[in-house]
Design a protein around this motif. Structure first.
Motif, PDB file in Angstrom:
ATOM      1  N   GLU A   1       0.829  -1.209   0.000  1.00 56.52           N
ATOM      2  CA  GLU A   1       0.000   0.000   0.000  1.00 56.52           C
ATOM      3  C   GLU A   1       0.864   1.259   0.000  1.00 56.52           C
ATOM      4  N   THR A   2       1.942   1.231   0.780  1.00 54.62           N
ATOM      5  CA  THR A   2       2.862   2.371   0.808  1.00 54.62           C
ATOM      6  C   THR A   2       3.504   2.568  -0.565  1.00 54.62           C
ATOM      7  N   SER A   3       3.922   1.465  -1.177  1.00 57.80           N
ATOM      8  CA  SER A   3       4.535   1.535  -2.505  1.00 57.80           C
ATOM      9  C   SER A   3       3.543   2.066  -3.534  1.00 57.80           C
ATOM     10  N   ARG A   4       2.301   1.615  -3.452  1.00 60.49           N
ATOM     11  CA  ARG A   4       1.268   2.076  -4.387  1.00 60.49           C
ATOM     12  C   ARG A   4       1.041   3.579  -4.239  1.00 60.49           C
ATOM     13  N   LYS A   5       1.012   4.062  -3.002  1.00 52.49           N
ATOM     14  CA  LYS A   5       0.813   5.500  -2.772  1.00 52.49           C
ATOM     15  C   LYS A   5       1.986   6.300  -3.328  1.00 52.49           C
ATOM     16  N   GLU A   6       3.211   5.800  -3.126  1.00 48.37           N
ATOM     17  CA  GLU A   6       4.385   6.488  -3.670  1.00 48.37           C
ATOM     18  C   GLU A   6       4.341   6.524  -5.193  1.00 48.37           C
ATOM     19  N   LEU A   7       3.950   5.401  -5.796  1.00 51.73           N
ATOM     20  CA  LEU A   7       3.852   5.352  -7.259  1.00 51.73           C
ATOM     21  C   LEU A   7       2.760   6.286  -7.767  1.00 51.73           C
ATOM     22  N   ALA A   8       1.648   6.366  -7.056  1.00 49.99           N
ATOM     23  CA  ALA A   8       0.569   7.276  -7.462  1.00 49.99           C
ATOM     24  C   ALA A   8       1.040   8.724  -7.387  1.00 49.99           C
ATOM     25  N   ASP A   9       1.768   9.065  -6.315  1.00 53.22           N
ATOM     26  CA  ASP A   9       2.303  10.429  -6.194  1.00 53.22           C
ATOM     27  C   ASP A   9       3.298  10.719  -7.308  1.00 53.22           C
TER      28      ASP A   9
END
Length: 145
Positions: free
Chosen positions: A34-42
């Motif tokens: 989830e953290t990785s997904r948020k970083e990728l979205a940003d």
């Protein structure tokens, strides 16, 4: 039979501990994903904003180039007209074909025209008034990989 039941209880407790450990590991993995997904979205948002800002900048540069081409054509025409009326104004290091070369450059079609659709305008404006300063570009975040 009591001994068999006690063995069964111990076996179930061990299995419960194993399943609990697996669940905790999966929970940690889910949190990391989830953290990785948020970083990728940003990062995607920043990249898209930068892409759109560069597209805007490209459009401005193309427009400026077209204006300068027209100005060059007008200057070449004026110089050509002036040269026809006053041949003594031509200097030795200016070939007579200069106006024609300028016209040829202006008339030459661009190699490839790319139109970038922009949906995110640049919210900042450069106080110096200069265009092409990349002031709309956002820095990419540092990712921990």
């Amino acid at each position: 039979q009591i001994l068999a039941l006690e063995n069964r209880v111990l076996e179930l407790e061990l299995r419960s501990e194993k399943v609990t450990g697996e669940r905790d590991a999966l929970r940690d993995r889910l949190h990391a994903l989830e953290t990785s997904r948020k970083e990728l979205a940003d990062e995607y948002i920043i990249l898209k904003s930068n892409y759109l800002a560069l597209g805007n900048e490209l459009d401005q540069e193309v427009s400026k180039n077209e204006q300068l081409s027209l100005e060059l054509l007008h200057l070449a025409d004026a110089r050509s007209t002036e040269g026809n009326h006053h041949p003594s104004h031509a200097t030795a290091d200016e070939p007579a074909a200069e106006p024609e070369r300028a016209r040829e450059v202006v008339r030459r079609p661009p190699a490839q025209k790319v139109k970038v659709r922009t949906s995110l305008p640049c919210p900042q404006s450069d106080p110096s008034g200069e265009q092409g300063s990349n002031s709309c570009l956002l820095p990419l975040p540092k990712t921990s990989q």
